[in-house]
Design a protein around this motif. Sequence first.
Motif, PDB file in Angstrom:
ATOM      1  N   VAL A   6      -3.696  -4.566  -2.992  1.00 20.90           N
ATOM      2  CA  VAL A   6      -4.232  -5.927  -2.917  1.00 20.90           C
ATOM      3  C   VAL A   6      -4.961  -6.100  -1.600  1.00 20.90           C
ATOM      4  CG1 VAL A   6      -3.717  -8.394  -2.968  1.00 20.90           C
ATOM      5  CG2 VAL A   6      -2.312  -6.799  -4.309  1.00 20.90           C
ATOM      6  N   ASP A   7      -6.249  -6.411  -1.683  1.00 17.60           N
ATOM      7  CA  ASP A   7      -7.005  -6.822  -0.493  1.00 17.60           C
ATOM      8  C   ASP A   7      -6.957  -8.345  -0.486  1.00 17.60           C
ATOM      9  OD1 ASP A   7      -8.757  -6.377   1.791  1.00 17.60           O
ATOM     10  OD2 ASP A   7     -10.301  -7.289   0.550  1.00 17.60           O
ATOM     11  N   GLY A  52       0.691  -2.116  -2.238  1.00 21.22           N
ATOM     12  CA  GLY A  52       0.188  -2.191  -0.874  1.00 21.22           C
ATOM     13  C   GLY A  52      -0.629  -3.453  -0.687  1.00 21.22           C
ATOM     14  N   ILE A  53      -0.269  -4.268   0.276  1.00 23.35           N
ATOM     15  CA  ILE A  53      -0.971  -5.525   0.542  1.00 23.35           C
ATOM     16  C   ILE A  53      -1.627  -5.459   1.908  1.00 23.35           C
ATOM     17  CG2 ILE A  53      -0.768  -8.023   0.816  1.00 23.35           C
ATOM     18  CD1 ILE A  53       1.497  -8.061  -1.120  1.00 23.35           C
ATOM     19  N   ASP A  54      -2.931  -5.655   1.924  1.00 24.26           N
ATOM     20  CA  ASP A  54      -3.690  -5.646   3.177  1.00 24.26           C
ATOM     21  C   ASP A  54      -3.659  -7.045   3.773  1.00 24.26           C
ATOM     22  OD1 ASP A  54      -5.416  -5.221   5.263  1.00 24.26           O
ATOM     23  OD2 ASP A  54      -7.231  -5.145   4.034  1.00 24.26           O
ATOM     24  N   ALA A 144       4.445  -2.976   0.468  1.00 25.85           N
ATOM     25  CA  ALA A 144       4.176  -2.325   1.740  1.00 25.85           C
ATOM     26  C   ALA A 144       2.964  -2.993   2.374  1.00 25.85           C
ATOM     27  CB  ALA A 144       3.900  -0.839   1.546  1.00 25.85           C
ATOM     28  N   GLU A 145       3.070  -3.318   3.651  1.00 23.25           N
ATOM     29  CA  GLU A 145       1.900  -3.824   4.370  1.00 23.25           C
ATOM     30  C   GLU A 145       1.014  -2.639   4.740  1.00 23.25           C
ATOM     31  OE1 GLU A 145       0.687  -6.045   8.559  1.00 23.25           O
ATOM     32  OE2 GLU A 145       2.703  -6.378   7.742  1.00 23.25           O
ATOM     33  N   VAL A 146      -0.265  -2.725   4.400  1.00 25.41           N
ATOM     34  CA  VAL A 146      -1.178  -1.609   4.642  1.00 25.41           C
ATOM     35  C   VAL A 146      -2.393  -2.076   5.429  1.00 25.41           C
ATOM     36  CG1 VAL A 146      -0.403  -0.448   2.535  1.00 25.41           C
ATOM     37  CG2 VAL A 146      -2.431  -1.913   2.455  1.00 25.41           C
ATOM     38  N   TYR A 147      -3.143  -1.111   5.930  1.00 19.00           N
ATOM     39  CA  TYR A 147      -4.316  -1.347   6.772  1.00 19.00           C
ATOM     40  C   TYR A 147      -5.356  -0.310   6.332  1.00 19.00           C
ATOM     41  CZ  TYR A 147      -6.771  -1.871  11.348  1.00 19.00           C
ATOM     42  OH  TYR A 147      -7.687  -2.084  12.363  1.00 19.00           O
ATOM     43  N   ALA A 210      -0.263   2.813  -1.000  1.00 21.76           N
ATOM     44  CA  ALA A 210       1.020   2.488  -1.633  1.00 21.76           C
ATOM     45  C   ALA A 210       1.659   3.738  -2.220  1.00 21.76           C
ATOM     46  CB  ALA A 210       0.817   1.427  -2.716  1.00 21.76           C
ATOM     47  N   ARG A 211       0.842   4.635  -2.760  1.00 23.49           N
ATOM     48  CA  ARG A 211       1.349   5.907  -3.278  1.00 23.49           C
ATOM     49  C   ARG A 211       1.973   6.726  -2.148  1.00 23.49           C
ATOM     50  NH1 ARG A 211       2.958   9.355  -7.567  1.00 23.49           N
ATOM     51  NH2 ARG A 211       2.163  11.456  -7.187  1.00 23.49           N
ATOM     52  N   ALA A 212       1.271   6.806  -1.012  1.00 24.31           N
ATOM     53  CA  ALA A 212       1.816   7.535   0.137  1.00 24.31           C
ATOM     54  C   ALA A 212       3.145   6.929   0.576  1.00 24.31           C
ATOM     55  CB  ALA A 212       0.816   7.522   1.289  1.00 24.31           C
ATOM     56  N   ALA A 213       3.224   5.597   0.567  1.00 20.89           N
ATOM     57  CA  ALA A 213       4.468   4.924   0.944  1.00 20.89           C
ATOM     58  C   ALA A 213       5.578   5.244  -0.044  1.00 20.89           C
ATOM     59  CB  ALA A 213       4.237   3.420   1.031  1.00 20.89           C
TER      60      ALA A 213
END
Length: 248
Positions: A6-7, A52-54, A144-147, A210-213
């Motif tokens: 999600v962006d 994954g949420i940006d 997961a919070e992602v960047y 998100a996959r990596a997480a």
Amino acid sequence: MITAGVDLATQPAKTGLAVIQWRPGHAQLIQLRLGVSDEDIVEVAQEADKVGIDCPLGWPDDFLAFIGAHAAGRLPLTGGESGDELRRRLAYRQTDRVLRRAGYAPLSVAADRIGLTAMRAALILERLAAAGRPVDRSGAGVVAEVYPAASLKQWGLPHRQYKREGNRQARRELVVALRRQVPWLDLGANAALCENSDDALDAVVAALTARAAALGRCEPPGGQETARARREGWILVPGGAVSTLVED
């Protein structure tokens, strides 16, 4: 496995959502769209293994304590701390400081417009928790919070320029580079949307992160940082090559 990215933006019109289905040796982008509501995100998160949420998932502990003391009329003097030092301490979370030392520049959720988006994220997390999904801002739950820019840099992919309005060429070059590194990822008919919209493209990168997480390939908070990360949020940055995200 199903992962989603999600962006997040303050408004649905600028919010991108990507969903990737993973199989041995293959991954398929089964959904990519803009104009995404809170309900859409919660619905996808009900089925996804990791999302994954940006967007920052919390605020700095020191900032919240400062605001609370100010509201109560008992703000203490800062002693030997300069004004700049105080503002930096209040503006950034622990995860932000870790990334800034590594050469990244995450926005301040306490002092930047990203705080408006974080308000939306907080409500989404509450809805997910109410729906029975495990929510942990440190990344241990479904979210997961992602960047995305940090993920791209870690994977050796172009991570600048593509966010600029109208810079379709930079996005096209990024899509070409991504396809070269991950030929097992089937974008279907969505490559054009990735080239036309940085929101869509960031959603895809968030789903890959998100996959990596989910595979445990992101650096979690250290032991003493975990409790704070569960309040403030923690940006998960992937380690290893993006090409290794698919398994035989």
